[in-house]
Design a protein around this motif. Structure first.
Motif, mmCIF file in Angstrom:
data_model
loop_
_atom_site.group_PDB
_atom_site.id
_atom_site.type_symbol
_atom_site.label_atom_id
_atom_site.label_comp_id
_atom_site.label_asym_id
_atom_site.label_seq_id
_atom_site.Cartn_x
_atom_site.Cartn_y
_atom_site.Cartn_z
ATOM 1 N N ALA A 71 -4.866 -1.484 -0.452
ATOM 2 C CA ALA A 71 -3.916 -0.446 -0.880
ATOM 3 C C ALA A 71 -4.518 0.932 -0.599
ATOM 4 N N PHE A 76 1.101 2.236 -8.358
ATOM 5 C CA PHE A 76 1.820 0.973 -8.228
ATOM 6 C C PHE A 76 2.447 0.784 -6.849
ATOM 7 N N ALA A 77 2.923 1.835 -6.216
ATOM 8 C CA ALA A 77 3.560 1.697 -4.905
ATOM 9 C C ALA A 77 2.561 1.179 -3.863
ATOM 10 N N SER A 78 1.346 1.676 -3.922
ATOM 11 C CA SER A 78 0.321 1.203 -2.986
ATOM 12 C C SER A 78 -0.021 -0.259 -3.247
ATOM 13 N N GLY A 79 -0.093 -0.629 -4.514
ATOM 14 C CA GLY A 79 -0.373 -2.016 -4.868
ATOM 15 C C GLY A 79 0.724 -2.946 -4.382
ATOM 16 N N ASP A 80 1.974 -2.505 -4.521
ATOM 17 C CA ASP A 80 3.087 -3.309 -4.029
ATOM 18 C C ASP A 80 3.023 -3.466 -2.514
ATOM 19 N N TRP A 81 2.653 -2.399 -1.832
ATOM 20 C CA TRP A 81 2.554 -2.432 -0.375
ATOM 21 C C TRP A 81 1.502 -3.454 0.062
ATOM 22 N N GLU A 82 0.365 -3.458 -0.622
ATOM 23 C CA GLU A 82 -0.703 -4.413 -0.305
ATOM 24 C C GLU A 82 -0.224 -5.849 -0.540
ATOM 25 N N LYS A 83 0.478 -6.086 -1.638
ATOM 26 C CA LYS A 83 0.968 -7.435 -1.961
ATOM 27 C C LYS A 83 1.972 -7.934 -0.922
ATOM 28 N N LEU A 84 2.726 -7.025 -0.336
ATOM 29 C CA LEU A 84 3.703 -7.420 0.686
ATOM 30 C C LEU A 84 3.058 -7.594 2.059
#
Length: 134
Positions: A71, A76-84
């Motif tokens: 990330a 949270f947006a960066s974390g979501d990007w990493e998870k995707l």
């Protein structure tokens, strides 16, 4: 039926190589296909598959980066990007590894076919030389 030396020679100048087993599927009784080509083209075919293998190895480095994306930030947006991003990269990495295995197995089969051709030609030449000496 008369013996046709041209037909025999044409048969000997062809090489058939079975496709390697699909690493995604367990071995089964069904054939996996393959290729038949002129024996004088085997070196060129091995080179093309070896070039493909080299490209796959280069792609592996990119796939590894994609599979391990971090990330860019702590929000949270960066974390979501990493998870995707990571599952897609890991799928690409896994597919690349399977393709590398497939290509390696095919190169091994082509190399074995080439060696068999060389052995058969040497044995045939030795047999001809033996009969000429008699």
């Amino acid at each position: 039926m008369a013996y046709d030396s041209n037909a025999e020679q044409n048969r000997q100048e062809k090489v058939s190589v079975s496709a390697p087993a699909n690493p995604d599927k367990p071995a089964s009784g069904g054939g996996g296909g393959g290729f038949t080509f002129d024996k004088d083209k085997i070196d060129g075919i091995i080179k093309k598959w070896t070039d493909l293998q080299a490209e796959l190895k280069k792609d592996y480095a990119d796939a590894n980066l994609m599979a391990n994306v971090k990330a860019p930030g702590k929000e949270f947006a960066s974390g979501d990007w990493e998870k995707l991003a990571n599952p897609s990269g890991k799928a690409f990495l896994e597919q690349n590894q399977k393709m590398q295995e497939y290509v390696k197995n095919y190169i091994d089969q082509l190399t074995a076919a080439k060696q068999k051709i060389a052995t058969n030609e040497a044995e045939t030449q030795a047999s001809l030389n033996k009969h000429k000496a008699v």
